[in-house]
Write a protein that holds these residues in place. Structure first.
Motif, short mmCIF file in Angstrom:
data_model
loop_
_atom_site.label_atom_id
_atom_site.label_comp_id
_atom_site.label_asym_id
_atom_site.label_seq_id
_atom_site.Cartn_x
_atom_site.Cartn_y
_atom_site.Cartn_z
N ALA A 139 0.83 -1.21 0.00
CA ALA A 139 0.00 0.00 0.00
C ALA A 139 0.86 1.25 0.00
N LYS A 140 1.93 1.24 0.81
CA LYS A 140 2.82 2.41 0.85
C LYS A 140 3.54 2.60 -0.48
N GLU A 143 1.20 4.05 -3.13
CA GLU A 143 1.03 5.50 -2.92
C GLU A 143 2.23 6.25 -3.46
N GLU A 146 2.09 6.48 -7.08
CA GLU A 146 0.88 7.19 -7.54
C GLU A 146 -0.05 6.28 -8.34
N THR A 148 -3.43 4.88 -8.20
CA THR A 148 -4.68 5.16 -7.51
C THR A 148 -5.81 5.29 -8.50
N GLY A 152 -8.85 10.10 -6.68
CA GLY A 152 -8.13 9.72 -5.46
C GLY A 152 -8.66 8.49 -4.76
N LYS A 154 -8.70 5.02 -3.36
CA LYS A 154 -7.56 4.17 -3.06
C LYS A 154 -7.84 2.70 -3.37
N THR A 156 -8.25 -1.33 -2.98
CA THR A 156 -8.81 -2.23 -1.97
C THR A 156 -8.03 -3.54 -2.02
#
Length: 320
Positions: A139-140, A143, A146, A148, A152, A154, A156
């Motif tokens: 997940a990090k 992010e 980018e 996504t 925005g 996010k 699942t």
């Protein structure tokens, strides 16, 4: 669409097999090699079986990108994800594969154990919790990259555990602990179809309109993730497996024999005689050259300090 296949483990297997031939291994090293060979072989088997069913189901899909054997390093943490696939709606499925030589049991607390063919039962770490740890790292990284949805939205995350199609799974009573995402590998297609039919409701569909990306976009994102793959060196071994140096057996130093016969030692006018080293351990008197019995020779060898490892007939033994 398949973006990445599993890394080739042939070099790892060849290294381990070659090391087993060494005569310099100690008990700990041999035990580790045996366990590592079993672990690698079972890992390959489990990942291969799971990949077969995943690929058969999704390889022709333009709406899903599949990545096998993805190892990520991010901010000092590591995630080794056996299989990963995600869709245009940014549902990421992290898949752990397990190949046990025994039967899996899950109790009401979500604890996993395996009973092997020898009848012994051992607790094992929860593969579900393991996958959740991988999620935090993934997940990090998503992010940072980018990756996504539109506006925005996010990603699942969903966690699946796949076992060999012939595995036996004992589960707790329904409703106590949800084990629906622990399944045999061949059940994945039907499970995924049911998930798509039941879990993606009207509310999720509205979210999908906002988050959905094109097939080309998820392909690009999958390739971007693959570029983050950091495989381990197949030739890496733990420190205690460092090769040992063969030590040549120590050669005993012969004590300096008292070669000077007593009668000659009394006279400094006569030289001291040193026998030929080639006569050692031969049944020949080094003084007169006559053959001696085994008993005479053994007596001299057992008194090495006196005779210096040479042998003498009874008459000349008296002179030393």
């Amino acid at each position: 669409m398949i973006i990445k296949h599993a890394d080739d483990k042939a070099k790892r297997l060849a290294l381990l097999a070659e090391l087993k031939k060494s005569a310099l291994l100690d008990a700990r090293q041999r035990e580790w090699l045996d366990e590592e060979l079993v672990r690698v072989r079972r890992g390959i088997e489990g990942e291969r079986d799971a990949a077969f069913y995943i690929d058969s189901y999704l390889k022709a899909s333009k709406n899903n990108a599949v990545i096998h054997d993805l190892r990520l390093e991010f901010e000092g943490e590591v995630a080794q994800i056996d299989h990963l696939f995600f869709n245009r709606r940014l549902d990421f499925f992290l898949v752990e594969t397990k190949c046990f030589n025994g039967n899996l049991a899950i109790n009401e607390h979500g604890e996993f154990s395996v009973t092997y063919t020898n009848g012994r039962t051992y607790g094992i770490a929860s593969p579900v919790e393991q996958s959740k740890r991988h999620e935090r790292i993934l997940a990090k990284l998503l992010e940072r990259l980018e990756i996504t949805g539109r506006l925005g939205v996010k990603p699942t995350f969903h966690h699946l555990v796949l076992l060999h199609p012939k595995a036996i799974i004992t589960r707790p009573a329904k409703g106590i602990f949800d084990t629906s995402r622990v399944m045999k590998a061949d059940a994945l297609p039907s499970w995924h179809q049911k998930w798509a039919d039941e879990d993606v409701g009207i509310v999720d569909a509205l979210t999908t309109v906002l988050a959905i990306r094109s097939s080309d976009t998820i392909k690009d994102w999958a390739e971007k993730l693959v570029r983050q793959h950091r495989p381990t060196n197949p030739l890496t071994l733990p420190d205690f497996m460092a090769p040992k140096v063969a030590v040549a057996p120590a050669v005993a130093q012969e004590p300096t024999p008292a070669y000077k016969p007593a009668k000659l030692a009394a006279s400094n006018s006569l030289p001291v005689h040193t026998p030929d080293e080639g006569l050692k351990r031969k049944l020949v008197c080094v003084t007169c050259g006559s053959k001696i019995t085994f008993a005479e020779g053994k007596f001299c060898w057992n008194n090495e300090t006196r005779f210096g490892g040479f042998q003498y007939c009874r008459e000349h033994q008296k002179t030393l």
